[in-house]
Design an enzyme around this catalytic site. Structure first.
Site, mmCIF file in Angstrom:
data_model
loop_
_atom_site.group_PDB
_atom_site.id
_atom_site.type_symbol
_atom_site.label_atom_id
_atom_site.label_comp_id
_atom_site.label_asym_id
_atom_site.label_seq_id
_atom_site.Cartn_x
_atom_site.Cartn_y
_atom_site.Cartn_z
ATOM 1 N N CYS A 1 10.930 27.053 -25.515
ATOM 2 C CA CYS A 1 12.133 26.269 -25.181
ATOM 3 C C CYS A 1 13.149 26.247 -26.320
ATOM 4 C CB CYS A 1 11.748 24.851 -24.792
ATOM 5 S SG CYS A 1 10.742 24.790 -23.303
ATOM 6 N N HIS B 1 18.160 20.997 -25.855
ATOM 7 C CA HIS B 1 17.280 21.512 -24.801
ATOM 8 C C HIS B 1 17.004 20.374 -23.825
ATOM 9 C CE1 HIS B 1 13.893 22.932 -22.635
ATOM 10 N NE2 HIS B 1 12.997 22.240 -23.333
ATOM 11 N N ASN C 1 13.646 20.864 -16.383
ATOM 12 C CA ASN C 1 13.544 21.527 -17.685
ATOM 13 C C ASN C 1 13.365 23.025 -17.416
ATOM 14 O OD1 ASN C 1 12.444 22.751 -19.983
ATOM 15 N ND2 ASN C 1 11.286 20.932 -20.607
#
Ligand SMILES: CC(C)(COP(=O)(O)OP(=O)(O)OC[C@H]1O[C@@H](n2cnc3c(N)ncnc32)[C@H](O)[C@@H]1OP(=O)(O)O)[C@@H](O)C(=O)NCCC(=O)NCCS
Length: 317
Positions: free
Chosen positions: A123, A247, A278
């Site tokens: 990520c 993020h 996400n």
């Protein structure tokens, strides 16, 4: 005999010329996800901020989603694919090894002269790859770089796993990085804590497993510190920012980081997670593409499996 090889001249700076996003067609509600994990719409909203996410259909594979986002970014920047020097794809959900995704994307775009490479920092992948693109342009190895964050997280999560099934979504976000007379991509600040890799890891069947509370605590402690260092490295303070684009891991993490950095209400806070989930390495460019019409400096912070993190300030396209 020692020789001196000829070198290429780089550019004084680089900047992001355009940003685009591809969202899969299928929107998936909290109710649909909750049914498989003994959860509820209310719990998911309260604990993560997520209201819905997108799941890719069979024809929406990693390469097609990445190509769609990249083609739009190239068109928006007015750059011919034949003039692209490099295609970088940040991803953690590609199953293949021998064929990375980037050559497939370069081929589909018609970027016939481009080098093509996948980068993996989970990520945190997008800021890592952005630092790479900036270095390629300033060092003279590339003029225009297409950088895509792309994930098909549904390939690597277990829909019955209570800690991940509701959290992750699929999609791709892309930017075009090109030469500039001054610096539009600030110095990267990065690091990794490999000793804690077990908190987010692939199991023996290739499924992502997460110790949620541990990752939550780590993320909320690391983000403010790395964010401040990235601001310092760029010669700015939080008061100079137009946007904060961390993020999109959990809305509570984003809000905690914004509070720790004492961001003023004038700073646009990326909250794309509410309708996107996400999306791993895709989340930062997707959130950037979803911002309303904002210009000026934006702070990016990526973090995730590794445990790896990276941040830099950029000038919004
Ligand atoms: C995953 C996450 C949302 C879970 O929230 P949490 O508040 O930490 O939840 P916990 O695991 O501590 O569990 C709290 C309670 O909710 C329950 N619970 C856990 N998952 C649940 C779910 N999906 N639905 C309903 N209840 C759930 C637990 O059983 C526990 O119940 P109890 O208090 O009766 O024992 C949170 O830990 C998180 O966001 N972590 C970071 C994730 C992240 O950013 N990952 C990506 C990094 S790239």
């Amino acid at each position: 005999m020692s020789i001196s090889l000829q070198s290429r001249n780089g550019h004084p700076g680089s900047r992001i010329l355009s940003v685009a996003s591809y969202r899969p067609r299928t929107e998936v509600s909290n109710e649909a996800v909750a049914a498989l994990i003994d959860s509820s719409d209310d719990w998911i909203r309260r604990r993560s901020g997520i209201e819905s996410r997108r799941h890719a259909a069979i024809d929406e594979n990693l390469a097609t989603m990445a190509t769609a986002a990249a083609a739009k970014a190239l068109a928006d920047a007015g750059i011919d694919p034949g003039n692209v020097s490099a295609v970088l794809v940040a991803t953690m959900s590609h199953r293949g090894r021998a064929t990375t995704v980037a050559p497939l994307v370069a081929d589909a775009l018609g970027a016939s002269k481009a080098g093509a490479l996948d980068l993996g920092a989970a990520c945190a992948g997008f800021p890592y790859a952005l630092a790479t693109a900036d270095t390629l342009v300033r060092g003279g190895a590339a003029d225009h770089v297409v950088l895509v964050g792309a994930e098909r997280m549904t390939d690597i999560i277990d829909e019955h796993d209570r800690s991940t099934a509701f959290l992750f979504g699929d999609g791709a976000g892309a930017v075009v990085v090109g030469p500039a007379a001054r610096c539009g991509i600030g110095p990267v600040v990065w690091g990794a804590d490999g000793a804690r890799h077990e908190a987010l890891r692939f199991d023996e069947t290739g499924i992502l497993r997460m110790a949620g509370p541990e990752v939550f605590r780590w993320a909320t402690s690391v983000i403010p510190e790395v964010a401040r260092r990235a601001l310092d490295a760029a010669g700015l303070s939080a008061g100079d920012l137009a946007a904060f684009i961390p993020h999109q891991a959990n809305l509570r993490i984003t809000l905690a980081a914004a509070k720790a950095l004492q961001l003023s209400p004038q700073v646009h806070l990326a909250t794309d997670i509410t309708t996107n989930g996400n999306t791993g390495a895709a989340s930062i460019p997707q959130a950037m593409a979803a911002l309303p019409d904002v210009s000026g400096p934006a702070l990016l912070v990526g973090f995730g499996a590794g445990l790896a993190y990276a941040a830099q300030v950029i000038e919004l396209p």
